[in-house]
Design a protein around this motif. Structure first.
Motif, PDB file in Angstrom:
ATOM      1  N   ASP A  11       8.221  -9.106  -5.498  1.00  0.00           N
ATOM      2  CA  ASP A  11       9.267  -8.315  -6.165  1.00  0.00           C
ATOM      3  C   ASP A  11       9.061  -8.300  -7.676  1.00  0.00           C
ATOM      4  N   ASP A  12       8.628  -9.419  -8.253  1.00  0.00           N
ATOM      5  CA  ASP A  12       8.337  -9.472  -9.688  1.00  0.00           C
ATOM      6  C   ASP A  12       7.190  -8.524 -10.044  1.00  0.00           C
ATOM      7  N   HIS A  13       6.153  -8.513  -9.200  1.00  0.00           N
ATOM      8  CA  HIS A  13       5.020  -7.613  -9.433  1.00  0.00           C
ATOM      9  C   HIS A  13       5.460  -6.158  -9.315  1.00  0.00           C
ATOM     10  N   ALA A  14       6.304  -5.850  -8.354  1.00  0.00           N
ATOM     11  CA  ALA A  14       6.789  -4.477  -8.178  1.00  0.00           C
ATOM     12  C   ALA A  14       7.519  -4.011  -9.435  1.00  0.00           C
ATOM     13  N   GLU A  15       8.384  -4.854  -9.965  1.00  0.00           N
ATOM     14  CA  GLU A  15       9.129  -4.499 -11.172  1.00  0.00           C
ATOM     15  C   GLU A  15       8.205  -4.338 -12.374  1.00  0.00           C
ATOM     16  N   ALA A  16       7.209  -5.207 -12.495  1.00  0.00           N
ATOM     17  CA  ALA A  16       6.274  -5.120 -13.616  1.00  0.00           C
ATOM     18  C   ALA A  16       5.434  -3.843 -13.536  1.00  0.00           C
ATOM     19  N   LEU A  17       4.979  -3.482 -12.334  1.00  0.00           N
ATOM     20  CA  LEU A  17       4.223  -2.240 -12.169  1.00  0.00           C
ATOM     21  C   LEU A  17       5.071  -1.030 -12.531  1.00  0.00           C
ATOM     22  N   ALA A  18       6.298  -0.987 -12.030  1.00  0.00           N
ATOM     23  CA  ALA A  18       7.195   0.135 -12.319  1.00  0.00           C
ATOM     24  C   ALA A  18       7.477   0.229 -13.819  1.00  0.00           C
ATOM     25  N   ALA A  19       7.661  -0.905 -14.479  1.00  0.00           N
ATOM     26  CA  ALA A  19       7.936  -0.921 -15.915  1.00  0.00           C
ATOM     27  C   ALA A  19       6.759  -0.369 -16.718  1.00  0.00           C
ATOM     28  N   LYS A  20       5.545  -0.457 -16.155  1.00  0.00           N
ATOM     29  CA  LYS A  20       4.354   0.064 -16.828  1.00  0.00           C
ATOM     30  C   LYS A  20       4.061   1.505 -16.431  1.00  0.00           C
ATOM     31  N   GLY A  21       4.964   2.119 -15.671  1.00  0.00           N
ATOM     32  CA  GLY A  21       4.804   3.510 -15.292  1.00  0.00           C
ATOM     33  C   GLY A  21       3.880   3.757 -14.120  1.00  0.00           C
ATOM     34  N   VAL A  22       3.542   2.705 -13.375  1.00  0.00           N
ATOM     35  CA  VAL A  22       2.671   2.857 -12.205  1.00  0.00           C
ATOM     36  C   VAL A  22       3.456   3.530 -11.082  1.00  0.00           C
ATOM     37  N   GLU A  23       2.826   4.501 -10.415  1.00  0.00           N
ATOM     38  CA  GLU A  23       3.488   5.194  -9.301  1.00  0.00           C
ATOM     39  C   GLU A  23       3.434   4.332  -8.047  1.00  0.00           C
ATOM     40  N   ILE A  24       4.597   3.913  -7.596  1.00  0.00           N
ATOM     41  CA  ILE A  24       4.710   3.128  -6.366  1.00  0.00           C
ATOM     42  C   ILE A  24       4.981   4.107  -5.237  1.00  0.00           C
ATOM     43  N   VAL A  25       4.092   4.123  -4.234  1.00  0.00           N
ATOM     44  CA  VAL A  25       4.227   5.090  -3.150  1.00  0.00           C
ATOM     45  C   VAL A  25       4.915   4.500  -1.925  1.00  0.00           C
ATOM     46  N   VAL A  26       4.827   3.188  -1.730  1.00  0.00           N
ATOM     47  CA  VAL A  26       5.580   2.504  -0.669  1.00  0.00           C
ATOM     48  C   VAL A  26       6.156   1.248  -1.310  1.00  0.00           C
ATOM     49  N   PRO A  27       7.487   1.194  -1.475  1.00  0.00           N
ATOM     50  CA  PRO A  27       8.087   0.008  -2.084  1.00  0.00           C
ATOM     51  C   PRO A  27       7.896  -1.222  -1.196  1.00  0.00           C
ATOM     52  N   VAL A  28       8.273  -2.359  -1.711  1.00  0.00           N
ATOM     53  CA  VAL A  28       8.117  -3.603  -0.955  1.00  0.00           C
ATOM     54  C   VAL A  28       8.719  -3.414   0.434  1.00  0.00           C
ATOM     55  N   SER A  29       7.906  -3.679   1.442  1.00  0.00           N
ATOM     56  CA  SER A  29       8.338  -3.502   2.829  1.00  0.00           C
ATOM     57  C   SER A  29       7.568  -4.478   3.716  1.00  0.00           C
ATOM     58  N   GLU A  30       7.987  -4.564   4.981  1.00  0.00           N
ATOM     59  CA  GLU A  30       7.348  -5.482   5.917  1.00  0.00           C
ATOM     60  C   GLU A  30       5.965  -4.980   6.300  1.00  0.00           C
ATOM     61  N   ALA A  31       4.989  -5.875   6.255  1.00  0.00           N
ATOM     62  CA  ALA A  31       3.620  -5.569   6.671  1.00  0.00           C
ATOM     63  C   ALA A  31       3.489  -5.804   8.177  1.00  0.00           C
ATOM     64  N   PRO A  32       2.460  -5.236   8.808  1.00  0.00           N
ATOM     65  CA  PRO A  32       2.285  -5.431  10.249  1.00  0.00           C
ATOM     66  C   PRO A  32       2.200  -6.892  10.673  1.00  0.00           C
ATOM     67  N   ASP A  33       1.730  -7.776   9.785  1.00  0.00           N
ATOM     68  CA  ASP A  33       1.591  -9.186  10.135  1.00  0.00           C
ATOM     69  C   ASP A  33       2.843 -10.000   9.847  1.00  0.00           C
ATOM     70  N   GLY A  34       3.930  -9.353   9.423  1.00  0.00           N
ATOM     71  CA  GLY A  34       5.171 -10.051   9.132  1.00  0.00           C
ATOM     72  C   GLY A  34       5.339 -10.415   7.673  1.00  0.00           C
ATOM     73  N   GLY A  35       4.294 -10.267   6.873  1.00  0.00           N
ATOM     74  CA  GLY A  35       4.396 -10.512   5.438  1.00  0.00           C
ATOM     75  C   GLY A  35       5.034  -9.327   4.746  1.00  0.00           C
ATOM     76  N   LEU A  36       4.834  -9.233   3.449  1.00  0.00           N
ATOM     77  CA  LEU A  36       5.376  -8.128   2.661  1.00  0.00           C
ATOM     78  C   LEU A  36       4.241  -7.391   1.971  1.00  0.00           C
ATOM     79  N   THR A  37       4.418  -6.105   1.780  1.00  0.00           N
ATOM     80  CA  THR A  37       3.397  -5.279   1.161  1.00  0.00           C
ATOM     81  C   THR A  37       4.034  -4.283   0.202  1.00  0.00           C
ATOM     82  N   LEU A  38       3.244  -3.806  -0.741  1.00  0.00           N
ATOM     83  CA  LEU A  38       3.651  -2.798  -1.722  1.00  0.00           C
ATOM     84  C   LEU A  38       2.433  -1.938  -2.001  1.00  0.00           C
ATOM     85  N   ASP A  39       2.567  -0.616  -1.914  1.00  0.00           N
ATOM     86  CA  ASP A  39       1.446   0.283  -2.164  1.00  0.00           C
ATOM     87  C   ASP A  39       1.704   1.080  -3.435  1.00  0.00           C
ATOM     88  N   PHE A  40       0.643   1.253  -4.239  1.00  0.00           N
ATOM     89  CA  PHE A  40       0.766   1.990  -5.491  1.00  0.00           C
ATOM     90  C   PHE A  40      -0.537   2.715  -5.780  1.00  0.00           C
TER      91      PHE A  40
END
Length: 125
Positions: A76-105
């Motif tokens: 979540d900290d990385h997601a906020e830092a990327l967004a603050a730098k103007g990076v386009e996030i295409v899939v916000p933090v969500s559940e990954a197929p293995d049960g972990g968390l993922t974020l796509d940009f």
């Protein structure tokens, strides 16, 4: 920002999972396992410490493979830092197929990159 992580996986979107598993396992000799995720079947393999992930999904040229940076927490900290730098996030933090968390940009050329953290790791640092 990503100086304390490593490339943990490369994700391939494949049109035929069985064909891809046969190629990487039988032709290239890699250990490949298939499993069911919350979105359906997928496969994983290993090349040293690098994971290969095969997800059946139609993809246009340039959408695959996806380089995945492994985090030990704080997605979540990385997601906020990327967004603050103007990076386009295409899939916000969500559940990954293995049960972990993922974020796509996207990088500036539209290449898809991803962050992943294992299940149970802290979302914030």
């Amino acid at each position: 920002m990503l100086t304390h992580c490593k490339v943990g996986a490369i994700v391939f979107f494949v049109s035929d999972l069985a064909r891809s598993v046969a190629f990487y396992r039988d032709t290239l000799g890699l250990p490949i396992d298939t499993m069911d995720g919350h979105d359906g079947p997928f496969a994983t393999g290993e090349v040293g410490e690098l994971a290969l992930v095969f997800i059946p999904r139609p993809a246009r040229a340039g959408e695959s493979p996806v380089v995945v940076f492994s985090l030990d927490g704080g997605i979540d900290d990385h997601a906020e830092a990327l967004a603050a730098k103007g990076v386009e996030i295409v899939v916000p933090v969500s559940e990954a197929p293995d049960g972990g968390l993922t974020l796509d940009f996207l990088d500036p050329d539209g290449n898809l990159l991803s962050l992943h953290q294992n299940e149970g790791a802290p979302r914030r640092r």
